[in-house]
Each structure stands twice: as structure tokens, then as C-alpha cells.
Design an enzyme around this catalytic site. Structure first.
Site, PDB file in Angstrom:
ATOM      1  N   ASP A  24       0.963  -1.465   0.061  1.00 38.65           N
ATOM      2  CA  ASP A  24      -0.130   0.126   0.153  1.00 38.65           C
ATOM      3  C   ASP A  24       0.897   1.339   0.215  1.00 38.65           C
ATOM      4  O   ASP A  24       1.928   1.268   0.495  1.00 38.65           O
ATOM      5  CB  ASP A  24      -0.854  -0.075   1.293  1.00 38.65           C
ATOM      6  CG  ASP A  24      -2.087   1.113   1.091  1.00 38.65           C
ATOM      7  OD1 ASP A  24      -2.145   1.464   0.038  1.00 38.65           O
ATOM      8  OD2 ASP A  24      -2.644   1.083   2.305  1.00 38.65           O
ATOM      9  N   ASN A  72     -10.404  -2.766  -6.913  1.00 37.06           N
ATOM     10  CA  ASN A  72      -9.483  -1.748  -7.325  1.00 37.06           C
ATOM     11  C   ASN A  72     -10.276  -1.338  -8.816  1.00 37.06           C
ATOM     12  O   ASN A  72      -9.862  -0.527  -9.492  1.00 37.06           O
ATOM     13  CB  ASN A  72      -8.191  -2.338  -7.769  1.00 37.06           C
ATOM     14  CG  ASN A  72      -7.264  -2.131  -6.447  1.00 37.06           C
ATOM     15  OD1 ASN A  72      -6.232  -2.961  -6.139  1.00 37.06           O
ATOM     16  ND2 ASN A  72      -7.643  -1.527  -5.499  1.00 37.06           N
TER      17      ASN A  72
END
Ligand code: FPP
Length: 254
Positions: A24, A72
Site C-alpha cells: 500500500d 480496485n
């Protein structure tokens, strides 16, 4: 750092067998530098290469990287396209490297929903590295734990309908054969970078007994030194799997 290096070569190693990473912070890494988010992802891919190398050096047998979640797809089209292009060039450039390093490549996720060109490259890389077994790299792509469970339940139900499974015999070992990760041991250590403390639908069932490590660095900055620190922290943890600390001590003395 040295402690980890020594452990990897010692017989009483506490090197985790399977490390899974939520990579991340690419977007924030780029924004902080006034760059487009895509540049953060590009630097993220460079770090993937460094960490794959380092994991092999430490003799970590399984490395699983969360590269694209089912959620996503909700990102702006331009970012999704950039990620797919990066994945494509990663596969093109890394296939030979994986073969040279004898690393087996797998995907966890709904591979058939990936863009055709990427899916073809993924299949090729999976096939060509199939013979290796000591080091394993899995990309979690189009992955989500809840989708994985639903897909597994669907496939299991089909087996029941066809008489290949008996629900009375159902236990976790049997059911886990229907997960995308059927070939992998459970993760021992799950790392998340960028200072966020969430698990974001990643290997929820498989991580039932995993140790978690949260690092403040954004993924492009989470290089081999940071990775080794995480492994060192893992080595200092006591994993009890539901037992007491005393039980474990007695077991190690017996
Ligand atoms: C999270 O950063 C990262 C991702 C959504 C994708 C991870 C992808 C890569 C490292 C590159 C692709 C990988 C391979 C192997 C080709 P973020 O964008 O959510 O960062 P932010 O939270 O700072 O916005």
C-alpha cells in the site's frame, strides 16, 4: 539485519515459510513528490523486484503479493489501464528472471476476468515455471477474500451435486482445496505498508493464525532493509495457535 541473515542459514530458523504483503501507499508516495499516481505504481513494481530477490535470499519459500483487488476496478480507468500495462511489462521482463531464479509463479484471483493480453501472459508464466517448487511467488490479482469464498462454495456445491463430495465429511482441509490458494500453505506473516491498519479483504481465512506487521513506509520505500526488519520482528513473536505460553514452553523442553 544480521540476526535475520544468520537465522536464514541456521537449523533452528524462524524464517517464515509464507509471507504475504499488502503493498500500500504507491499513490501517496507519488503525490508527496508531485508526481502522478502511476509513477508511484511504477516505483512499486521496482520494489516488487527487490523484495522477490530478498525473499529468495532469506529462503522464504512462499511470497504472496496483493497487486490488484476486486475493489480496485472502481479506480479511475486511466489508473487501471496503467496498472494493467505495468503488470504486462512486469510479466514480459520478469519471466526469464523467474526461470533463472527457479521461482514458481501463481495467481490467486479471478484470472479469466483480467484483460486478455495480461491473462495470456499470466497463463504462460504459470505454465513455464510449473516445475519449480522451492521458491514460490503468487500475485493476488482481481482478488478478494469474499469473492474467493463464494467461488469456493460454488465449486464445492457443484462437487456435491456430482457426488464427488459428501457434506457430512466437510472440514477445513477439504474446503480449503476449493480456494484460489489451494496449493499454498497458510501465510505465517502478513505485512501491510503505508501506516494503514486494515486487512482489506486479503487472505482472511488463510491468515486465521498469521502474525501481522504494519510498517509506516509507503510501498516503494519498503525496501530489503525494511523487509528484513519485518522478518526479524516475526522471529521475536510467540505463536500459540490457541495454546498457552506454558504449554509451548513445556513442549519445547520435552
Ligand atoms: C496500493 O497503493 C497499491 C495498489 C493498489 C497496487 C499495487 C500494485 C503494484 C505495486 C504495482 C503492480 C504490481 C505488479 C507486480 C506488476 P495505492 O495506490 O492504494 O496507494 P495510496 O493508498 O497511497 O493511494
Amino acid at each position: 539485519m544480521n540476526a535475520v541473515k544468520q537465522q536464514s542459514t541456521s537449523s533452528t530458523t524462524k524464517i517464515p515459510r509464507h509471507v504475504a504483503i499488502i503493498m500500500d501507499g504507491n499513490g501517496r508516495w507519488a503525490r508527496l513528490r508531485g508526481m502522478p499516481r502511476e509513477e508511484g505504481h511504477r516505483q512499486g513494481v521496482e520494489n516488487v523486484k527487490r523484495i522477490v530477490e530478498c525473499a529468495k535470499e532469506l529462503d522464504i519459500n512462499y511470497l504472496t503479493l496483493y497487486a490488484f483487488s476486486v475493489e480496485n476496478w472502481n479506480r479511475p480507468r486511466i489508473e487501471i489501464n496503467a496498472l494493467m500495462r505495468l503488470l504486462e511489462s512486469f510479466l514480459k521482463s520478469q519471466k526469464r528472471d523467474l526461470l533463472e531464479k527457479q521461482i514458481r509463479f501463481r495467481v490467486a484471483g479471478r484470472l479469466d476476468e483480467m484483460p486478455k493480453r495480461v491473462a495470456r501472459l499470466l497463463h504462460e508464466t504459470i505454465e513455464e515455471t510449473r516445475e519449480f517448487d522451492r521458491w514460490n511467488l503468487t500475485l493476488a490479482l482481481n482478488y478478494g477474500s469474499r469473492t474467493e469464498i463464494l467461488d469456493a462454495v460454488r465449486r464445492y456445491s457443484e462437487s456435491v451435486r456430482e457426488g464427488r463430495e459428501d457434506p457430512d465429511q466437510l472440514d477445513w482441509t477439504r474446503f480449503s482445496r476449493y480456494l484460489y490458494t489451494a496449493d499454498l500453505p497458510d501465510p505465517d506473516l502478513v505485512i501491510r505498508t503505508s501506516g494503514e491498519h486494515r486487512v482489506s479483504n486479503f487472505l482472511l481465512m488463510q491468515s486465521a493464525y498469521a502474525e501481522y506487521y504494519f510498517a509506516s513506509e509507503f510501498w516503494p520505500d519498503f525496501g530489503p532493509d525494511c523487509f528484513r526488519r519485518a522478518i526479524e520482528a516475526y522471529a521475536g513473536r510467540e505463536r500459540r495457535f490457541g495454546r498457552t505460553g506454558e504449554q509451548l514452553k513445556n513442549k519445547s523442553h520435552s
